[in-house]
Design a protein around this motif. Sequence first.
Motif, PDB file in Angstrom:
ATOM      1  N   TYR A   1       0.808  -1.227   0.000  1.00 48.41           N
ATOM      2  CA  TYR A   1       0.000   0.000   0.000  1.00 48.41           C
ATOM      3  C   TYR A   1       0.839   1.273   0.000  1.00 48.41           C
ATOM      4  CZ  TYR A   1      -3.486  -3.494   1.187  1.00 48.41           C
ATOM      5  OH  TYR A   1      -4.290  -4.605   1.169  1.00 48.41           O
ATOM      6  N   LYS A   2       2.107   1.149  -0.348  1.00 50.67           N
ATOM      7  CA  LYS A   2       2.956   2.333  -0.365  1.00 50.67           C
ATOM      8  C   LYS A   2       2.584   3.253  -1.530  1.00 50.67           C
ATOM      9  CE  LYS A   2       6.727   0.169  -3.000  1.00 50.67           C
ATOM     10  NZ  LYS A   2       8.146  -0.259  -2.938  1.00 50.67           N
ATOM     11  N   VAL A   3       2.964   4.506  -1.401  1.00 52.56           N
ATOM     12  CA  VAL A   3       2.695   5.497  -2.437  1.00 52.56           C
ATOM     13  C   VAL A   3       3.985   5.727  -3.221  1.00 52.56           C
ATOM     14  CG1 VAL A   3       1.919   7.839  -2.919  1.00 52.56           C
ATOM     15  CG2 VAL A   3       0.971   6.590  -0.970  1.00 52.56           C
ATOM     16  N   PRO A   4       4.042   5.329  -4.494  1.00 50.90           N
ATOM     17  CA  PRO A   4       5.267   5.517  -5.274  1.00 50.90           C
ATOM     18  C   PRO A   4       5.624   6.999  -5.394  1.00 50.90           C
ATOM     19  CG  PRO A   4       3.747   4.021  -6.391  1.00 50.90           C
ATOM     20  CD  PRO A   4       2.991   4.657  -5.272  1.00 50.90           C
ATOM     21  N   PRO A   5       6.911   7.317  -5.461  1.00 53.41           N
ATOM     22  CA  PRO A   5       7.329   8.715  -5.627  1.00 53.41           C
ATOM     23  C   PRO A   5       6.675   9.349  -6.849  1.00 53.41           C
ATOM     24  CG  PRO A   5       9.222   7.321  -5.127  1.00 53.41           C
ATOM     25  CD  PRO A   5       8.065   6.398  -5.356  1.00 53.41           C
TER      26      PRO A   5
END
Length: 284
Positions: free
Chosen positions: A268-272
């Motif tokens: 669930y991370k937010v890509p740069p």
Amino acid sequence: MLVFLFRVLSTFPLPLLHRLGTALGWLVYLSSKSYRQNMRENMAGAGFSAHLPAAIAESGKSIVELPFIWCAAPARVARHAGVDNWALVQSALDGGRGIVFLTPHLGCFEIVAQQIALRTPLTVMYRPPRKAALKPLIEGARARHNLMLAPATMAGVRILAKCLKKGQPIGLLPDQVPQEGEGVWADFFGRPAYTMTLPAKLAHMGRAQIIVTYAERLAHGKGFLIHFVPFDGSIDGSAAEQALAINGAMEQLIARSPAQYFWSYKRYKVPPGTCAPANLREAA
């Protein structure tokens, strides 16, 4: 040194490797707070907290079995791999259709492509490891007879598209977090996850059949059972709707063996460079 260590470990019996893996899984879980927290939160959010102890052990097995999968003789590995519902795949091959195999990080996903390639040529998308020392080991292990690698670049995408247009199968890991601009936000176990759009695009371009697959890790080191499952979703509609359908298929697959999913992955991370949806920003 690493290659030598893997070759030595590859001579060990699989049951022994899995026992060592169980110990490693618990060691990592107990020693890393961030790992422990991420695993617990992901499993709780998906409703699988009851499987946590088993998942800890299975995560360790997934690491320690790699020397066997990558470095043991292909014939020896194949003796530990059974296949369920290959008729589904053969039907697509006989019909001259391309196939998009979607394999999530479930069970022993590394063995799936190897065993498919024993039966038909297969091209899989490959993202080189960040650590240069791992590159010769992983590339040498993955690129085998009938198993070709396509880099995770536009050139690689063109290779995959050409394969499908020729009626040849390809393989992708659909639950990897793509880079900015290569995905859309779609729910995965009820939470927004940045999801790649490539599988549906390729299936449309090649008029290919989607088949979801995973290798179930059998108890007591008895090997693996590779399952081939029809994709019953729709990849019509918008990119977000396509991604949601594929995530839904992955959820159904994971529910079969929830302890064997890679729950420690930061799904669930937010890509740069990517803007998170409002509900994810509020939760953070």
